[in-house]
Design a protein around this motif. Sequence first.
Motif, short mmCIF file in Angstrom:
data_model
loop_
_atom_site.label_atom_id
_atom_site.label_comp_id
_atom_site.label_asym_id
_atom_site.label_seq_id
_atom_site.Cartn_x
_atom_site.Cartn_y
_atom_site.Cartn_z
N ALA A 170 0.83 -1.20 0.00
CA ALA A 170 0.00 0.00 0.00
C ALA A 170 0.87 1.26 0.00
CB ALA A 170 -0.92 0.00 1.21
N PHE A 175 -0.20 5.09 -0.96
CA PHE A 175 -1.22 5.29 0.05
C PHE A 175 -0.62 5.95 1.28
CE2 PHE A 175 -4.71 1.97 -1.02
CZ PHE A 175 -4.75 2.45 -2.32
N GLN A 179 -5.13 6.43 4.32
CA GLN A 179 -5.70 5.70 3.18
C GLN A 179 -5.51 4.20 3.35
OE1 GLN A 179 -3.49 7.78 0.08
NE2 GLN A 179 -5.38 8.74 -0.67
N THR A 180 -4.38 3.79 3.87
CA THR A 180 -4.15 2.37 4.13
C THR A 180 -5.14 1.84 5.16
OG1 THR A 180 -1.78 2.71 3.70
CG2 THR A 180 -2.43 0.66 4.81
N TYR A 181 -5.37 2.63 6.19
CA TYR A 181 -6.34 2.25 7.21
C TYR A 181 -7.75 2.16 6.62
CZ TYR A 181 -10.02 3.68 10.47
OH TYR A 181 -11.22 3.81 11.12
N LEU A 182 -8.12 3.17 5.83
CA LEU A 182 -9.50 3.27 5.34
C LEU A 182 -9.81 2.23 4.26
CD1 LEU A 182 -12.06 5.01 5.73
CD2 LEU A 182 -11.26 6.43 3.84
N LYS A 183 -8.86 1.97 3.36
CA LYS A 183 -9.13 1.12 2.21
C LYS A 183 -8.68 -0.33 2.38
CE LYS A 183 -8.97 4.96 -1.09
NZ LYS A 183 -8.37 5.48 -2.35
N ILE A 184 -7.79 -0.58 3.34
CA ILE A 184 -7.27 -1.95 3.52
C ILE A 184 -7.57 -2.50 4.90
CG2 ILE A 184 -5.18 -3.37 3.55
CD1 ILE A 184 -4.00 -1.54 1.43
N PRO A 187 -11.67 -2.50 6.13
CA PRO A 187 -12.50 -3.59 5.57
C PRO A 187 -12.13 -4.97 6.10
CG PRO A 187 -11.84 -2.06 3.84
CD PRO A 187 -11.06 -1.68 5.06
#
Length: 274
Positions: A170, A175, A179-184, A187
């Motif tokens: 990431a 990222f 962004q790493t927290y939110l998108k990876i 989830p």
Amino acid sequence: MQYFKYFLAFMLSMFILIPLMMAVTISLNPSNTDILSNMGSWKSFIPQVFSFDNYRAVWSDPYHPFGLYLFNTFFITSISLTLSLMVNSCAAFSLAWGEGKYRKYILGAIISVLAIPGESLVLPQLLMVSKANLVDTYTVQILPGLANAFFIFLFYQFFSKIPKDLIDAARVDGFSLFQTYLKIALPLSKPVCVTVCILHFLGIWNSYLWPIMVTRGPEVRPLSVAMAAYFGSNQTQWGNVMAFAVCMAIPVIIFFLIIQRQFIASITGSSVKG
């Protein structure tokens, strides 16, 4: 051995269901005399009369507006639950994969908070919210419960087990940490989110000590405090009191029935597959 497990499960189920059956039976009986005469017999657990007069009395009471109390509790619980998931998961991910050599010391300080009884912090919090003029508002019932040391620890345990290659990939893709927290990470943390949702929902829905200290009138009063006030003014009307209690319990039962499949999946499949 298998029959013993079934018997044990049945006994545990009865131990949990019998008080609920008794509450429902009393709430459906409009006669207070019959309620008292049936106490101690099997009639107090199986409804003999099906009348919704007690429920109508609860919902139409002008001095104890149940609809307003229900809205207050739903509003406080939903906002607190949403913000708590964001705050605790963000903090845990920062401690697991953020920069800085003092992250472990911060985590240790957070975990040490678990050893402090929550009741010992009530008075300092009350003084702080009084100085900030937040007493008798929705805000004062939401803010103190947002950050939770136990929830941060749960999220940290999960995030720290995410494969490092996934986080590095990431970063290579450009990222940022958020962004790493939110998108990876977020989830992937669905099992933990479900567990936190259930624990936080029950904690806020049944919270009594803090709301009774910071609420004055019925405008922002939650169901837990309203239940005590209603019982105080209807001590001899057992049918009405039990109808109030059943109405308060129904949303919790519905919430768990909706989320039970995700909760079971969170227990059986909480590991991260690489």
